[in-house]
Design an enzyme around this catalytic site. Structure first.
Site, PDB file in Angstrom:
ATOM      1  N   ASP A 152      11.875   1.790   2.948  1.00 56.71           N
ATOM      2  CA  ASP A 152      11.117   1.040   1.941  1.00 56.71           C
ATOM      3  C   ASP A 152      10.302   0.010   2.711  1.00 56.71           C
ATOM      4  OD1 ASP A 152      10.197  -0.848   0.092  1.00 56.71           O
ATOM      5  OD2 ASP A 152      11.946  -0.614  -1.208  1.00 56.71           O
ATOM      6  N   ASN A 167       1.113   5.279   5.374  1.00 60.34           N
ATOM      7  CA  ASN A 167       0.539   5.944   4.196  1.00 60.34           C
ATOM      8  C   ASN A 167       1.023   5.351   2.867  1.00 60.34           C
ATOM      9  OD1 ASN A 167      -0.522   8.480   2.644  1.00 60.34           O
ATOM     10  ND2 ASN A 167       1.675   8.390   2.172  1.00 60.34           N
ATOM     11  N   TYR A 191      -5.920  -3.815  -6.060  1.00 62.87           N
ATOM     12  CA  TYR A 191      -5.733  -2.645  -5.201  1.00 62.87           C
ATOM     13  C   TYR A 191      -6.857  -2.526  -4.169  1.00 62.87           C
ATOM     14  CZ  TYR A 191      -5.640   2.201  -3.623  1.00 62.87           C
ATOM     15  OH  TYR A 191      -5.644   3.332  -2.835  1.00 62.87           O
ATOM     16  N   LYS A 217      -6.822  -2.908   0.005  1.00 62.90           N
ATOM     17  CA  LYS A 217      -7.302  -1.912   0.979  1.00 62.90           C
ATOM     18  C   LYS A 217      -8.321  -2.534   1.942  1.00 62.90           C
ATOM     19  CE  LYS A 217      -4.676   1.494   0.095  1.00 62.90           C
ATOM     20  NZ  LYS A 217      -3.781   2.054   1.122  1.00 62.90           N
TER      21      LYS A 217
END
Ligand code: NAP
Length: 249
Positions: free
Chosen positions: A58, A85, A172, A176
């Site tokens: 995790d 990933n 989000y 990134k």
């Protein structure tokens, strides 16, 4: 110690990560299928074959990360590739992305708790796992680190007025953008070593992350990350690319 090179893919129990693990196994790697649920990781590893092993990991849990690094050292003795990933598009509202989930992730309305949760996995998870795996990666002859970025987090691209993605540039996408910055930070810090650090954009891929609204297959989505995981000594470090070539930061 393993003769074959070893690759760890975080969040590899499904989606693009599972496909990256399959592809790297096909290219001769022993793959470690990182999964926060060991059972899900085992199911995924069994679907790949004998060269795949489930690894409980995790990316938001330091104990889990430390235990994973210790297990890799003790059982496999080496780590040649790390693919960061694992990622989430929102915190715990399955099925909402990309419609209302994207809107509720906007900085004007998202709670700090929500934004922190997305950053915890997508940004701090990448940093924590990379730091924990670095001692093993430094010992490898030519280690490669690949971070999953997103053209949706491209500041250059989103700065262009009329870009359709701007309407959903929230927690989000910003996480990134941070992944892209973290990629450069690790690449610069490791420039004097044999370790290359690059970011890959999979394109809009049909996975649980976007409620399967993506238009690309996981095979297509995995392609650039797999290429970057296997670049040679003459390959780049500190780049961001998709299958078509460099993507603007
Ligand atoms: P996905 O199918 O939802 O897979 C995400 C993976 O991350 C799952 O294995 C999930 O595990 C894992 N994960 C989430 N939180 C975790 C944690 N705390 N620790 C460990 N694993 C965790 O999504 P995907 O599309 O394949 O996403 C893979 C990567 O590609 C992500 O970084 C994503 O941001 C990036 N990306 C995707 C797209 C796209 O269009 N799909 C576009 C650009 C970038 P569980 O099964 O336990 O939830």
């Amino acid at each position: 110690m393993q003769i074959k090179p070893v690759a760890l893919i975080t969040g590899a129990n499904k989606g693009i990560g599972l496909q990256i693990a399959k592809d790297l196994a096909g290219h001769g790697f022993t793959v470690l299928v990182g999964s926060r649920s060991f059972e899900n990781g085992e199911t995924a590893a069994n679907s790949i074959g004998a060269d795949a092993h489930a690894l409980q990991l995790d990316v938001t849990d330091q104990n889990s990360i430390v235990a994973a690094a210790a297990r890799i050292r003790n059982e496999f003795g080496r780590l040649d590739v790390l693919v960061n990933n694992a990622g989430i598009s929102h915190a715990g509202r399955p099925g909402e992305f990309p419609s209302s989930g994207a809107a509720s992730g906007l900085m004007t309305v998202a709670s700090l708790e929500e934004i922190r949760a997305v950053y915890e996995t997508n940004v701090f998870g990448v940093i924590a796992v990379t730091q924990a795996m670095l001692p093993l990666l430094r010992e490898a002859p030519a280690a490669r680190i690949v971070n999953m970025g997103s053209s949706g987090g491209s500041l250059s691209w989103n700065s262009i007025p009329g870009n359709s993605h701007r309407a959903m540039f929230g927690a989000y996408s910003a996480s990134k953008s941070a992944v892209h910055a973290v990629t450069l930070a690790f690449a610069f810090a490791l420039e004097s070593t044999n370790i290359k650090v690059n970011a890959a954009c999979p394109g809009f891929t049909s996975t649980a992350l976007n409620n399967f609204a993506g238009t690309r297959s996981v095979e297509q989505g995995a392609h650039e990350a797999v290429r970057l995981a296997m670049i040679g000594a003459d390959g780049p470090t500190g780049t961001f690319s998709d299958e078509a070539g460099p993507v603007a930061w």
